[in-house]
Design a protein around this motif. Structure first.
Motif, PDB file in Angstrom:
ATOM      1  N   LYS A  13     -13.790  -3.146   4.164  1.00 52.89           N
ATOM      2  CA  LYS A  13     -13.872  -2.657   2.784  1.00 52.89           C
ATOM      3  C   LYS A  13     -12.482  -2.504   2.172  1.00 52.89           C
ATOM      4  N   ILE A  14     -11.506  -2.138   2.972  1.00 49.97           N
ATOM      5  CA  ILE A  14     -10.134  -2.066   2.457  1.00 49.97           C
ATOM      6  C   ILE A  14      -9.688  -3.440   1.969  1.00 49.97           C
ATOM      7  N   LEU A  15      -9.958  -4.468   2.758  1.00 51.94           N
ATOM      8  CA  LEU A  15      -9.549  -5.823   2.397  1.00 51.94           C
ATOM      9  C   LEU A  15     -10.272  -6.343   1.156  1.00 51.94           C
ATOM     10  N   SER A  16     -11.461  -5.838   0.904  1.00 58.37           N
ATOM     11  CA  SER A  16     -12.287  -6.379  -0.187  1.00 58.37           C
ATOM     12  C   SER A  16     -12.359  -5.474  -1.408  1.00 58.37           C
ATOM     13  N   LEU A  54      -5.248  -0.884  -0.897  1.00 57.95           N
ATOM     14  CA  LEU A  54      -4.457  -2.041  -0.477  1.00 57.95           C
ATOM     15  C   LEU A  54      -4.277  -2.936  -1.691  1.00 57.95           C
ATOM     16  N   ARG A  55      -3.019  -3.129  -2.087  1.00 52.64           N
ATOM     17  CA  ARG A  55      -2.732  -3.851  -3.314  1.00 52.64           C
ATOM     18  C   ARG A  55      -2.459  -5.326  -3.023  1.00 52.64           C
ATOM     19  N   ARG A  56      -3.070  -6.182  -3.807  1.00 46.82           N
ATOM     20  CA  ARG A  56      -2.868  -7.611  -3.661  1.00 46.82           C
ATOM     21  C   ARG A  56      -1.683  -8.062  -4.514  1.00 46.82           C
ATOM     22  N   ALA A 115       0.849  -1.193   0.000  1.00 48.78           N
ATOM     23  CA  ALA A 115       0.000   0.000   0.000  1.00 48.78           C
ATOM     24  C   ALA A 115       0.879   1.234   0.000  1.00 48.78           C
ATOM     25  N   THR A 116       0.315   2.323  -0.493  1.00 45.61           N
ATOM     26  CA  THR A 116       0.961   3.622  -0.375  1.00 45.61           C
ATOM     27  C   THR A 116       0.256   4.418   0.710  1.00 45.61           C
ATOM     28  N   PHE A 117       1.030   5.209   1.437  1.00 47.44           N
ATOM     29  CA  PHE A 117       0.448   6.157   2.384  1.00 47.44           C
ATOM     30  C   PHE A 117       0.539   7.580   1.854  1.00 47.44           C
ATOM     31  N   PHE A 118       0.787   7.711   0.554  1.00 54.26           N
ATOM     32  CA  PHE A 118       0.683   9.001  -0.120  1.00 54.26           C
ATOM     33  C   PHE A 118      -0.787   9.268  -0.451  1.00 54.26           C
ATOM     34  N   ASN A 119      -1.637   9.227   0.564  1.00 57.96           N
ATOM     35  CA  ASN A 119      -3.064   9.510   0.369  1.00 57.96           C
ATOM     36  C   ASN A 119      -3.280  10.967   0.761  1.00 57.96           C
ATOM     37  N   LEU A 120      -3.073  11.860  -0.202  1.00 60.05           N
ATOM     38  CA  LEU A 120      -2.953  13.287   0.090  1.00 60.05           C
ATOM     39  C   LEU A 120      -4.044  14.103  -0.589  1.00 60.05           C
ATOM     40  N   ASP A 121      -5.188  13.472  -0.882  1.00 65.42           N
ATOM     41  CA  ASP A 121      -6.215  14.143  -1.674  1.00 65.42           C
ATOM     42  C   ASP A 121      -7.245  14.851  -0.811  1.00 65.42           C
ATOM     43  N   PHE A 122      -7.830  15.885  -1.385  1.00 63.72           N
ATOM     44  CA  PHE A 122      -8.899  16.667  -0.782  1.00 63.72           C
ATOM     45  C   PHE A 122      -9.819  17.141  -1.907  1.00 63.72           C
ATOM     46  N   PRO A 123     -11.103  17.164  -1.719  1.00 66.61           N
ATOM     47  CA  PRO A 123     -11.864  16.836  -0.504  1.00 66.61           C
ATOM     48  C   PRO A 123     -12.043  15.331  -0.275  1.00 66.61           C
TER      49      PRO A 123
END
Length: 770
Positions: A574-577, A449-451, A435-443
């Motif tokens: 939901k992240i897992l699925s 989560l990548r398989r 996964a990336t933690f570059f989740n920098l979006d707004f709004p």
């Protein structure tokens, strides 16, 4: 041939969703994933070459141990783990945890494994965490902490809705970093009702699309920005309604800005004062405006001051928290922490303080290569290649030879790995859960989560498992947790019962020494209960509950329906699925003031240390000056169509610019008798390298540029050799920002020496030192 499988590109911070079709272990085709909740099928040309990351000659397939003669031998995993753990414990117990350090913790957009690196650092008892973020962004983080209350307060841009886009030291056409960059840039450029300004010493692809390009001299950003701010004071353009409602400290700031000689500062930057004033007025008067800044100012002279002045642009114009302005964003799991300045730790030799729980790579060689008893003696490097990507390759090379233990965890035999005592092979980013933690979006913000889409290469392990084995071998945790494992399995069947939460809490209450190892505890217990081998996702269970506790209203705006503890479980499930990722929240613009962490919920405009630096700019002279021996300014690390980071090792991935040519203005080339495709020696006061030449008029006179991501060793018909310039043979670790320690990559004085046609390019991997 497989069906298309969802994943993500790992080459920049956007981590666009992709779909990959695999045939005979190779990437047959890569395309954008239309189901991705943010990028929606967008992808650039670099992602199509990802097979060159997955399949190349330098992939590691077994743990390696260095022999006394410098060669490597294969050893088993149990042998490598036992020997490394014993050496780490011996160094820790004999010299203290401060004799050990950790570098890296996840490549670009591959952050999940790095979370578990915190458990290894806890077992090592070291506070010293070096990373690429601290080579780039900690000055920015420090400024955020002063302005907004915590260094984790991170700014983004609402470029999609802005009327005035101000791009500062960034070329999103190549570096991306913004939402679907090329589509957005074209949209901004074509809209006659919107204004686009680019500030850059180069006429970049983004500058070509702009309404106005301020092509300033390298290293003079602070002069330009302070002149714009001073213009607002002089012409009464500051948004005083916003200032009165949301800030404090304007008086101290005004007293310094009023001293700025506006026209003189513009000329020092190489710009016409009338043009600068017009841009300043346009930004201040726009209905909405936002500022996008990147390494062009963060890797240049006055870099921390630059980040301060950049933020004052959107603050004094009232463009924080409004539609089309600059905004804060949520973090699913923050990449950084907050360091209290009163309790900040310092390195033992250079006395550099930590920022955001990180230490700058520029000081690492000096922390190792000295004779003090408190020097660093052991280093673990994960998914990083500081021998190539850190400033001052020569200093790193010498420092690595002084280490008593160097352990490298990577997918490839990198330049850093070749200095190591042990090399541990990791599975690639497409062979494990990531996964990336570059989740920098707004709004709206998202998480993906990548398989795994390929089986792991035999002999490799994912980083969390490598860390678990090391932590266990060091005696910090037991091999198994039978009771917690059983409770975790039951908890996944009855998550609303909160069984695992209670059991984990009780365990950590009894074993306080395990608290710093909590991520590894999650991996070793809850991880075993997760479906499809998703053990590395265990830490996301905790992150999901933390996110739900902070952002419940924003989560409901994107369809989440539960509340309390159940909301965190709903997010985790939901992240897992969601193999293509999912939206996790939608914030409103008024939420901005909830992100500010000062107790008074106001922006604190005055930063005394930076106001002193700003006042010092007003001294005599013409701005940054060059020595006659080094008459050119080299911009190190230019983003181009076919360079990335050091993830791509095989040079065959490049379709163009295969040698990473040095770019130079035609008049400068003519004065030196240099033609297109000639070869030159580029020499700084630190070292030298050879480069081919491309003559073009995109640069100012007196300025040259080289790309990053070249110079990596790769096997060829005539043995191992480097392709293209390894630019950090030219940089000096001592050339760094005094506050953050970030390097001046965008201001390296050099001279050029034309190589005679008879002089063939050197085949040696190492570049020559001056």
């Amino acid at each position: 041939m497989t069906d298309f499988q969802p994943n993500a590109c790992i080459l920049c911070s956007r981590n666009c969703g992709i779909e990959v079709q695999i045939e005979d272990g190779r990437f047959k085709r890569v395309r954008g994933d239309k189901a991705h909740p943010v990028t929606a099928g967008y992808v650039c040309q670099k992602a199509g070459r990802l097979d060159y990351y997955q399949n190349h000659a330098d992939r590691l397939r077994s743990p390696l141990r260095r022999r006394p003669d410098g060669s490597f031998e294969q050893v088993s995993w149990p042998t490598a783990i036992a020997e490394i753990a014993a050496k780490l414990v011996a160094l820790r117990d004999q010299h203290g945890g401060h004799s050990l350090a950790y570098y890296g913790g996840g490549g670009q957009g591959n952050h999940l494994g790095g979370v578990y690196g915190s458990s290894l650092r806890a077992a090592m008892q070291t506070p010293y965490y070096y990373s690429a973020l601290a080579q780039e962004k900690t000055g920015d983080f420090w400024v955020n902490g002063r302005l907004f209350g915590k260094q984790t307060c991170h700014i983004s841009e609402d470029l999609e809705h802005t009327d005035f886009a101000f791009f500062l030291g960034t070329n999103p056409w190549q570096s991306h970093g913004i939402h679907n960059a090329r589509l957005l840039l074209k949209k901004l450029s074509k809209d006659p009702q919107r204004t686009m300004v680019v500030v850059d010493p180069r006429r970049t692809e983004t500058a070509e699309l702009a309404d106005i390009h301020l092509q300033l001299k390298p290293g003079t950003d602070a002069y330009l920005l302070s002149a714009m701010l001073a213009t607002w004071l002089e012409e009464d353009l500051v948004d005083m309604t916003f200032i009165d409602q949301h800030t404090e400290g304007l008086t101290e700031l005004q007293s310094v800005l009023q001293e700025v000689p506006i026209d003189d500062f513009c000329r020092r930057a190489g710009l016409e004062p009338a043009t600068v004033r017009e841009v300043a007025r346009g930004l201040a008067r726009a209905q909405s405006a936002c500022v996008r800044a990147d390494l062009g100012i963060q890797h240049s002279r006055n870099s921390t001051l630059n980040s301060y002045l950049e933020k004052l642009l959107f603050l004094l114009s009232g463009n924080l928290g409004n539609r089309g302005g600059n905004v804060f964003h949520s973090f699913m799991l923050p990449l950084i922490g907050h360091t209290s300045e009163k309790r900040a730790l310092h390195t033992r030799v250079t006395k550099m303080r930590e920022i955001s729980k990180l230490f700058p790579p520029n000081v690492l060689p000096a922390e190792i290569d000295n004779d003090q008893p408190d020097r660093l003696r052991g280093l673990v490097v994960d998914s990083a290649n500081p021998a190539l990507s850190g400033a001052d390759t020569g200093a790193y090379t010498r420092a690595f030879e002084r280490l008593e233990l160097l352990v490298v965890i990577d997918v490839a035999m990198t330049e850093t790995a070749r200095h190591a005592h042990y090399v541990l092979p990791a599975s690639s980013q497409f062979e494990k859960w990531e996964a990336t933690f570059f989740n920098l979006d707004f709004p709206t913000n998202y998480f993906h989560l990548r398989r795994p889409i390929m089986p792991p290469l035999p002999g490799t392990l994912p980083e969390p498992e490598i860390y678990r084995r090391l932590v266990v071998a060091m005696g910090a945790l037991p091999e198994r947790f039978p009771l917690l494992e059983r409770i975790a399995r039951l908890d996944r069947k009855l998550p609303r019962m909160r069984l695992f939460q209670a059991a984990l809490g009780a365990t950590l209450a009894l074993r306080k020494d395990w608290r710093a190892l909590a991520p590894m505890l999650l991996y070793a217990t809850l991880g075993k209960a997760l479906p499809d081998g998703a053990a590395a996702a265990a830490v996301l269970w905790y992150a999901s509950h933390q996110y739900a506790s902070r952002h419940a209203p924003a989560m409901r705006r994107v369809g989440f329906s539960e509340s309390g503890y159940a909301l965190g479980e709903e997010l985790f499930a939901k992240i897992l699925s969601s193999p293509s990722g999912l939206l996790i929240s939608k914030h409103d613009y008024p939420d901005t003031w909830d992100f500010i962490k000062h107790p008074d919920k106001r922006v604190h405009l005055a930063i005394p240390e930076l106001l002193a630096q700003l006042r010092a700019l007003g001294g005599g002279g013409e701005g940054p000056q060059l020595h006659d021996d080094f008459p050119f300014v080299l911009l190190c690390g230019e983003r181009r169509s076919y360079n990335a980071n050091t993830i791509y090792r095989d040079p065959r991935w490049r379709r163009t610019d295969k040698q990473g040519a040095l770019r130079i203005h035609p008049e400068d080339a003519a004065a030196l008798g240099i033609d297109d495709d000639a070869r030159v020696r580029v020499r700084s006061r630190r070292g030298s390298l050879e480069a081919s030449v491309h003559v073009c008029d995109s640069l100012r006179r007196g300025v040259v540029s080289l790309p990053h991501g070249y110079g990596m060793e790769h096997p060829g018909a005539d043995g191992r050799r480097a392709t293209g310039p390894s630019i950090n043979w030219l940089t000096d670790a001592a050339d760094r920002d005094p506050i953050a320690g970030t390097p001046y990559h965008k201001y390296v004085p050099v001279r050029l020496e034309l190589l005679k046609p008879a002089e063939k390019p050197a085949l040696a991997v190492a570049q020559q030192n001056a």
